[in-house]
Design a protein around this motif. Structure first.
Motif, PDB file in Angstrom:
ATOM      1  N   GLY A 410       0.762  -1.240   0.000  1.00  0.00           N
ATOM      2  CA  GLY A 410       0.000   0.000   0.000  1.00  0.00           C
ATOM      3  C   GLY A 410       0.789   1.285   0.000  1.00  0.00           C
ATOM      4  O   GLY A 410       0.203   2.367   0.008  1.00  0.00           O
ATOM      5  N   ASP A 411       2.137   1.219  -0.004  1.00  0.00           N
ATOM      6  CA  ASP A 411       2.933   2.433  -0.071  1.00  0.00           C
ATOM      7  C   ASP A 411       3.055   2.839  -1.540  1.00  0.00           C
ATOM      8  O   ASP A 411       3.924   2.367  -2.259  1.00  0.00           O
ATOM      9  N   ARG A 412       2.162   3.713  -1.987  1.00  0.00           N
ATOM     10  CA  ARG A 412       2.068   4.038  -3.405  1.00  0.00           C
ATOM     11  C   ARG A 412       2.436   5.501  -3.650  1.00  0.00           C
ATOM     12  O   ARG A 412       1.620   6.399  -3.426  1.00  0.00           O
ATOM     13  N   PRO A 413       3.663   5.777  -4.096  1.00  0.00           N
ATOM     14  CA  PRO A 413       4.042   7.156  -4.430  1.00  0.00           C
ATOM     15  C   PRO A 413       3.141   7.716  -5.529  1.00  0.00           C
ATOM     16  O   PRO A 413       2.619   6.972  -6.379  1.00  0.00           O
ATOM     17  N   GLY A 414       3.000   9.033  -5.526  1.00  0.00           N
ATOM     18  CA  GLY A 414       2.123   9.668  -6.498  1.00  0.00           C
ATOM     19  C   GLY A 414       2.540   9.459  -7.937  1.00  0.00           C
ATOM     20  O   GLY A 414       1.699   9.488  -8.839  1.00  0.00           O
ATOM     21  N   ILE A 415       3.838   9.261  -8.175  1.00  0.00           N
ATOM     22  CA  ILE A 415       4.308   9.100  -9.558  1.00  0.00           C
ATOM     23  C   ILE A 415       4.225   7.654 -10.026  1.00  0.00           C
ATOM     24  O   ILE A 415       4.566   7.352 -11.175  1.00  0.00           O
ATOM     25  N   LEU A 416       3.770   6.738  -9.171  1.00  0.00           N
ATOM     26  CA  LEU A 416       3.749   5.319  -9.524  1.00  0.00           C
ATOM     27  C   LEU A 416       2.811   5.075 -10.701  1.00  0.00           C
ATOM     28  O   LEU A 416       1.654   5.501 -10.698  1.00  0.00           O
ATOM     29  N   ALA A 417       3.324   4.380 -11.711  1.00  0.00           N
ATOM     30  CA  ALA A 417       2.523   4.068 -12.894  1.00  0.00           C
ATOM     31  C   ALA A 417       2.184   2.582 -12.981  1.00  0.00           C
ATOM     32  O   ALA A 417       1.590   2.151 -13.971  1.00  0.00           O
ATOM     33  N   LEU A 418       2.542   1.802 -11.983  1.00  0.00           N
ATOM     34  CA  LEU A 418       2.274   0.366 -11.993  1.00  0.00           C
ATOM     35  C   LEU A 418       0.905   0.099 -11.369  1.00  0.00           C
ATOM     36  O   LEU A 418       0.596   0.601 -10.287  1.00  0.00           O
ATOM     37  N   SER A 419       0.115  -0.722 -12.026  1.00  0.00           N
ATOM     38  CA  SER A 419      -1.218  -1.050 -11.525  1.00  0.00           C
ATOM     39  C   SER A 419      -1.140  -2.118 -10.437  1.00  0.00           C
ATOM     40  O   SER A 419      -0.126  -2.808 -10.285  1.00  0.00           O
ATOM     41  N   GLU A 420      -2.240  -2.267  -9.719  1.00  0.00           N
ATOM     42  CA  GLU A 420      -2.316  -3.301  -8.685  1.00  0.00           C
ATOM     43  C   GLU A 420      -2.099  -4.680  -9.288  1.00  0.00           C
ATOM     44  O   GLU A 420      -1.378  -5.516  -8.722  1.00  0.00           O
TER      45      GLU A 420
END
Length: 463
Positions: A410-420
């Protein structure tokens, strides 16, 4: 060139308290000073009364100094630190393989020009700073001053990358790979100059025969012991680039014919390991560039080579690189004193521009390996456990590398482009690979460790 980076600081050693063995002589000395001082005052008083001026000795004879009983010398010896059982950790990542896109990202991330790879690796810093000795596989040579950095097919990384790794806590890297000679021997040797400038060790390539013959040593102080770890290395070949006849030592290879790189000969690495033991190594780590790209398990050449290395009894830990995908871990029979040899067949990629878009999806996830080492006060150093942490690269999201479990949890940076779904797929893939490990338990490490003491000393290969 960049300035030397700020590394993990060493703990300062204070002067400490006065040891008990030294307290008695100090007390007697204080008594002696007081007694002499009292005698001097007693003599000085009458002297002043007789002459009216201190120091006028014309009307009185020179006073006879009194003598004090001599001290008996102390028979107690100063205490020495006790030697204790010691433990420490060795960390390693796979291929530092900066393609054109990571190089362009590092240029965009740099403030004031140049290149800065730290933002893309910052999320991995707790792991690289959390071990006692941190190693990588530096897949490529550096571009020299005045040259333009480039990626595939002829790699030449920006020299800032070396200082960036040092700042992230790295202590050394293997530098003997199939890309070492991409820009010729001069660039290969210049790469080691920059490593030296930043205080990093290196193994697998060299600038002279003397350096080629010397292992890279790291000295670790723990429990009153100085424990020496040696790093040796080499590559299966050079992508068909001829090794210069006047500099055959520039890269260490273990294929008798580099034009036939499937033919491995373990004798070169065994000779390196034996020389490392003779140079005082307590533990030998071999970083080996081998195997087949994009193959998820070791091939017959890797296993035959590893069996021979284990049988030699000279190597404690093998760290494999080159396939660009993770491969399992193993503990093989043999090793020093028959205690076993530990193998990470391949740690996969660390920095790259690879994923399912170009290759296979497993190229986007590599392994952070942590080896636990024990060194008893009266006994040899031994690897006692290997653990692994998956590190994945978000190629679209500004090329950032992350501990995969942080993202899954659940640590998802704002720039993350990888889907769940992509995160779950990558975790499932690496778990399936590591489930094929043999010979021991190899736990998944979900959080960084902490250093057990001071940073190691990197010993120059050639004084």
């Amino acid at each position: 060139m960049s300035q030397p980076p700020t590394r993990r600081p060493r703990r300062k050693r204070g002067l400490g308290r006065i040891p008990p063995a030294a307290r008695l002589p100090i007390t007697l000395l204080l008594v002696l000073v007081l007694v002499i001082g009292a005698g001097a005052i007693a003599l000085l008083g009458p002297w002043r009364d007789r002459t009216g001026e201190p120091g006028d000795a014309s009307s009185t004879p020179e006073p006879t100094p009194s003598t004090q009983p001599s001290e008996e010398p102390s028979s107690e010896e100063p205490s020495t630190p006790a030697v204790e059982d010691a433990t420490f950790t060795i960390g390693a990542v796979g291929d530092v393989l900066p393609h054109d896109t990571p190089i362009a990202t590092a240029a965009a991330d740099a403030e004031g020009g140049g290149y800065d790879f730290r933002p893309m690796l910052e999320a991995t810093r707790p792991y690289s700073e959390g071990v006692d000795l941190m190693l990588c596989n530096f897949e490529v040579p550096l571009s020299m001053p005045g040259e333009t950095p480039s990626g595939y097919p002829s790699f030449g990384a920006p020299e800032e990358l070396v200082g960036n790794l040092a700042d992230l806590g790295y202590d050394g890297c293997s530098t003997g790979t199939n890309h070492t000679l991409d820009r010729g021997a001069d660039n290969a040797m210049y790469t080691l100059d920059v490593f030296d400038e930043h205080g990093l060790g290196h193994a697998g390539s060299a600038r002279s025969q003397e350096e080629a013959d010397a292992p890279q040593l790291y000295e670790i102080e723990r429990g009153g012991q100085t424990i020496t770890v040696a790093q040796i290395g080499g590559s299966y070949g050079t992508n068909g680039i001829p090794v210069p006849a006047d500099a055959p030592w520039v890269i260490s290879t273990f294929s008798p014919d580099i034009m036939d790189p499937g033919n491995y000969d373990p004798s070169e690495l065994i000779a390196q390991a034996t020389a490392a033991r003779e140079a005082g190594a307590d533990l030998v780590v071999a970083t080996i560039h081998w195997g087949v790209e994009y193959q998820l398990a070791p091939n017959v050449e890797q296993t035959a080579m590893a069996d021979a290395l284990a049988e030699s009894g000279q190597i404690d830990l093998v760290v494999g690189t080159h396939p660009h995908v993770p491969q399992p871990f193993a503990r093989l029979d043999g090793g020093p004193d028959g205690d076993g040899m530990w193998v990470a067949w391949s740690l996969g990629n660390f920095i790259s521009n690879q994923d399912s878009n170009c290759c296979i999806s497993q190229t986007a996830t590599g392994l952070f390996m942590t080896a636990a080492v024990s060194k008893p006060a009266e006994g040899p150093a031994r690897v006692t456990r290997l653990t692994w942490t998956p590190i994945t690269v978000d190629r679209v999201g500004q090329q950032r590398a992350y501990p995969l479990l942080d993202l899954v949890n659940g640590d998802r940076p704002g720039i993350l482009a990888l889907s769940e779904s992509t995160l779950q797929q990558r975790l499932g893939e690496v778990e399936a690979i590591m489930g094929e490990s043999t010979g021991a338990e190899f736990p998944l490490l979900g959080a960084p460790s902490e250093p057990t003491g001071d940073q190691p000393t990197v010993v120059p290969r050639v004084p």
